[in-house]
Design an enzyme around this catalytic site. Structure first.
Site, PDB file in Angstrom:
ATOM      1  N   TYR A 186       0.823  -1.219   0.000  1.00 49.27           N
ATOM      2  CA  TYR A 186       0.000   0.000   0.000  1.00 49.27           C
ATOM      3  C   TYR A 186       0.859   1.272   0.000  1.00 49.27           C
ATOM      4  CZ  TYR A 186      -4.670   1.913   0.085  1.00 49.27           C
ATOM      5  OH  TYR A 186      -5.833   2.525  -0.287  1.00 49.27           O
ATOM      6  N   GLU A 229       2.033   6.118  -7.172  1.00 57.36           N
ATOM      7  CA  GLU A 229       0.979   6.990  -7.690  1.00 57.36           C
ATOM      8  C   GLU A 229       1.372   8.467  -7.523  1.00 57.36           C
ATOM      9  OE1 GLU A 229      -2.876   5.960  -6.098  1.00 57.36           O
ATOM     10  OE2 GLU A 229      -2.519   3.842  -6.440  1.00 57.36           O
TER      11      GLU A 229
HETATM   12  C1  LIG Z   1     -13.997  12.323  -3.907  1.00 60.45           C
HETATM   13  C2  LIG Z   1     -12.610  12.086  -4.308  1.00 60.45           C
HETATM   14  C3  LIG Z   1     -11.919  11.220  -3.351  1.00 60.45           C
HETATM   15  C4  LIG Z   1     -10.534  11.061  -3.784  1.00 60.45           C
HETATM   16  C5  LIG Z   1      -9.805  10.152  -2.891  1.00 60.45           C
HETATM   17  C6  LIG Z   1      -8.477  10.664  -2.744  1.00 60.45           C
HETATM   18  C7  LIG Z   1      -7.598   9.758  -1.978  1.00 60.45           C
HETATM   19  C8  LIG Z   1      -6.994   8.777  -2.812  1.00 60.45           C
HETATM   20  C9  LIG Z   1      -5.988   7.973  -2.072  1.00 60.45           C
HETATM   21  C10 LIG Z   1      -5.986   6.659  -2.624  1.00 60.45           C
HETATM   22  C11 LIG Z   1      -4.827   5.852  -2.297  1.00 60.45           C
HETATM   23  C12 LIG Z   1      -5.038   4.557  -3.027  1.00 60.45           C
HETATM   24  C13 LIG Z   1      -3.775   3.849  -3.167  1.00 60.45           C
HETATM   25  C14 LIG Z   1      -3.967   2.502  -3.803  1.00 60.45           C
HETATM   26  O1  LIG Z   1      -4.476   2.662  -5.087  1.00 60.45           O
HETATM   27  C15 LIG Z   1      -2.661   1.853  -3.808  1.00 60.45           C
HETATM   28  C16 LIG Z   1      -2.776   0.387  -3.992  1.00 60.45           C
HETATM   29  O2  LIG Z   1      -3.782  -0.216  -4.155  1.00 60.45           O
HETATM   30  S1  LIG Z   1      -1.276  -0.388  -3.911  1.00 60.45           S
HETATM   31  C17 LIG Z   1      -1.637  -2.081  -3.817  1.00 60.45           C
HETATM   32  C18 LIG Z   1      -1.988  -2.543  -2.425  1.00 60.45           C
HETATM   33  N1  LIG Z   1      -3.347  -2.216  -2.162  1.00 60.45           N
HETATM   34  C19 LIG Z   1      -4.082  -2.865  -1.259  1.00 60.45           C
HETATM   35  O3  LIG Z   1      -3.654  -3.763  -0.586  1.00 60.45           O
HETATM   36  C20 LIG Z   1      -5.503  -2.447  -1.128  1.00 60.45           C
HETATM   37  C21 LIG Z   1      -6.430  -3.439  -1.732  1.00 60.45           C
HETATM   38  N2  LIG Z   1      -7.801  -3.036  -1.536  1.00 60.45           N
HETATM   39  C22 LIG Z   1      -8.544  -3.386  -0.481  1.00 60.45           C
HETATM   40  O4  LIG Z   1      -8.125  -4.109   0.412  1.00 60.45           O
HETATM   41  C23 LIG Z   1      -9.981  -2.877  -0.435  1.00 60.45           C
HETATM   42  O5  LIG Z   1     -10.270  -2.223  -1.589  1.00 60.45           O
HETATM   43  C24 LIG Z   1     -10.291  -1.998   0.810  1.00 60.45           C
HETATM   44  C25 LIG Z   1     -11.609  -1.262   0.594  1.00 60.45           C
HETATM   45  C26 LIG Z   1      -9.166  -0.967   1.019  1.00 60.45           C
HETATM   46  C27 LIG Z   1     -10.411  -2.884   2.048  1.00 60.45           C
HETATM   47  O6  LIG Z   1     -11.220  -3.987   1.850  1.00 60.45           O
HETATM   48  P1  LIG Z   1     -12.484  -4.373   2.747  1.00 60.45           P
HETATM   49  O7  LIG Z   1     -12.984  -3.246   3.568  1.00 60.45           O
HETATM   50  O8  LIG Z   1     -13.487  -5.008   1.843  1.00 60.45           O
HETATM   51  O9  LIG Z   1     -11.934  -5.415   3.759  1.00 60.45           O
HETATM   52  P2  LIG Z   1     -12.078  -6.960   3.736  1.00 60.45           P
HETATM   53  O10 LIG Z   1     -11.365  -7.534   2.579  1.00 60.45           O
HETATM   54  O11 LIG Z   1     -11.641  -7.408   5.091  1.00 60.45           O
HETATM   55  O12 LIG Z   1     -13.640  -7.252   3.539  1.00 60.45           O
HETATM   56  C28 LIG Z   1     -14.609  -7.023   4.566  1.00 60.45           C
HETATM   57  C29 LIG Z   1     -15.669  -8.111   4.512  1.00 60.45           C
HETATM   58  O13 LIG Z   1     -16.419  -8.010   3.302  1.00 60.45           O
HETATM   59  C30 LIG Z   1     -16.256  -9.183   2.515  1.00 60.45           C
HETATM   60  N3  LIG Z   1     -16.101  -8.764   1.137  1.00 60.45           N
HETATM   61  C31 LIG Z   1     -15.590  -7.592   0.714  1.00 60.45           C
HETATM   62  N4  LIG Z   1     -15.575  -7.548  -0.616  1.00 60.45           N
HETATM   63  C32 LIG Z   1     -16.069  -8.724  -1.038  1.00 60.45           C
HETATM   64  C33 LIG Z   1     -16.307  -9.289  -2.317  1.00 60.45           C
HETATM   65  N5  LIG Z   1     -16.017  -8.613  -3.447  1.00 60.45           N
HETATM   66  N6  LIG Z   1     -16.832 -10.549  -2.384  1.00 60.45           N
HETATM   67  C34 LIG Z   1     -17.127 -11.249  -1.270  1.00 60.45           C
HETATM   68  N7  LIG Z   1     -16.937 -10.756  -0.025  1.00 60.45           N
HETATM   69  C35 LIG Z   1     -16.411  -9.522   0.082  1.00 60.45           C
HETATM   70  C36 LIG Z   1     -15.008  -9.856   3.047  1.00 60.45           C
HETATM   71  O14 LIG Z   1     -15.002 -11.227   2.834  1.00 60.45           O
HETATM   72  C37 LIG Z   1     -15.057  -9.501   4.499  1.00 60.45           C
HETATM   73  O15 LIG Z   1     -16.020 -10.356   5.140  1.00 60.45           O
HETATM   74  P3  LIG Z   1     -15.665 -11.062   6.522  1.00 60.45           P
HETATM   75  O16 LIG Z   1     -15.370  -9.966   7.494  1.00 60.45           O
HETATM   76  O17 LIG Z   1     -16.893 -11.862   6.846  1.00 60.45           O
HETATM   77  O18 LIG Z   1     -14.469 -11.898   6.247  1.00 60.45           O
END
Ligand SMILES: CCCCCCCCCCCCC[C@@H](O)CC(=O)SCCNC(=O)CCNC(=O)[C@H](O)C(C)(C)COP(=O)(O)OP(=O)(O)OC[C@H]1O[C@@H](n2cnc3c(N)ncnc32)[C@H](O)[C@@H]1OP(=O)(O)O
Length: 361
Positions: free
Chosen positions: A285, A292
């Protein structure tokens, strides 16, 4: 014909009494509970003294209900009587001296504490059954929702895997030269995946996943600004090595995150995959945000030069306001977004590993 008394075996629970009458092929059964709280039993059958009429009566220790449940089999007659009040009896009959024909039914016998435990187990089973049934009944579309999420995650996994494999193979074959045409070889697929990713903001709004709306919005909006505004609209940016680093960092996490979600949709978990999903973001991250930020900084001069997306201003104020100013504000927002999502992912990681530890204990 003699009138004889059969052997009778008894056991109790808090709410009922079980009697087993040792009489095979019993017929002409006449069983009733009289008003004086006495059970009268009469039947023709084969007992200890051969074929005969057998009868007995029992005056119970405490009041019982008059309805009787009985079943005659080839071997015995089973009788079930409900107690008027749910209470443990210290003996079956009112008279202290046990009738000679009466004995405990050790096949059914439980002492008071065992009976209580049995009662508790039954209650728990009932509660579990009700809660499972109500959960199933509560969400009749659960299968449909899971099917949709599974397909969404599968498509994203395939898309990001294609990008990751393509970039890795090109890196091995072309070395550093592959940095310069990452955009031209993978952008279409990245456009597709990132447009699809908008569903990740909609899904929590529809209550399909437990994800917070804000972290998902920051994630999707942040990436789409880089992809569509910085790389997509500026040809000068498309052949810069920074595209390689941004795309590689994005796809590295996604080839683990989406399969993790796919397994969650079918209530399965692979420990190593879970660990990778909740650990890889720690280095990726900040590196992703850094890459970026480099892309944004590199684009500032190009926006100043080309005046693309600049806001027209009166000549007195300089003619136009370059988009690079908006991007400078965006740079600050990026680090705010990094902080918010880093905290969110840290909490998710702790919650996930804490609850797993608890399950193991
Ligand atoms: C208005 C203008 C606004 C402008 C914003 C300006 C700010 C911009 C800053 C942005 C910075 C971004 C940088 C980024 O692009 C850099 C990178 O990505 S580098 C690469 C590394 N990146 C990552 O590791 C992030 C990956 N992304 C994520 O992890 C997610 O998108 C995030 C939302 C960040 C977190 O995920 P989430 O909240 O979903 O957490 P969980 O995975 O623990 O999920 C929670 C529970 O929901 C279930 N779930 C979620 N999605 C699904 C799905 N698609 N299908 C099935 N189930 C899903 C998941 O299983 C969890 O359930 P449980 O708790 O029962 O296990």
């Amino acid at each position: 014909m003699q009138i004889l008394t059969p052997h009778v075996y008894w056991a109790q629970r808090h709410s009922e009494i079980f009697l087993r009458v040792d009489l095979s092929d019993a017929k002409d059964l006449d069983i009733s509970v009289q008003e004086n709280n006495t059970l009268q039993f009469k039947a023709q059958g084969h007992g200890a003294k051969g074929d005969n009429e057998y009868k007995f009566s029992l005056e119970f220790r405490e009041p019982v209900r008059t309805e009787i449940n009985h079943k005659s089999t080839q071997r015995q007659v089973d009788i079930k009587i409900r107690k008027q009040e749910e209470r443990w009896w210290d003996r079956l009959t009112l008279q202290e001296k046990k009738p000679l024909f009466l004995a405990p039914d050790f096949d059914r016998w439980l002492d008071e504490s065992d009976a209580e435990m049995e009662l508790q187990a039954k209650e728990e089973e009932k509660i579990n059954k009700i809660s499972v049934e109500s959960r199933v009944r509560k969400d009749p579309y659960l299968g449909l929702k899971r099917g949709y999420l599974f397909m969404y995650n599968l498509v994203q996994f395939l898309g990001f895997s294609w990008i990751f494999v393509n970039m890795t193979v090109r890196l091995f074959i072309l070395g550093q030269d592959s940095f310069y045409d990452t955009f031209h070889t993978t952008a279409d697929m990245m456009y597709f995946c990132q447009m699809m990713a908008v569903l990740e903001v909609i899904n929590p709004l529809l209550g399909l996943v437990k994800t917070g709306f804000f972290p998902a919005m920051i994630q999707v909006a942040g990436r789409n600004v880089i992809l569509f505004v910085i790389f997509g609209s500026l040809e000068e940016m498309q052949n810069k090595p920074v595209v390689f680093f941004v795309f590689y960092l994005w796809s590295t996490i996604e080839i683990f995150r989406y399969p993790f979600y796919m397994l969650a949709c079918i209530s399965t978990e692979w420990k190593l995959l879970t660990w990778l999903r909740y650990s890889l973001w720690i280095p990726l991250y900040p590196l992703g945000v850094l890459a970026e930020a480099v892309a944004v900084i590199q684009s500032l001069a190009i926006f100043d030069e080309t005046r693309l997306f600049s806001v027209p201003l009166p000549a007195l104020l300089g003619g136009s306001l370059s988009f690079s100013y908006t991007l400078q504000i965006y740079l600050v927002l990026m680090f705010l977004g990094l902080f918010i999502n880093f905290r969110h992912l840290y909490k998710q990681r702790r919650r996930r590993f804490r609850s797993r530890k608890r399950k193991v204990q």
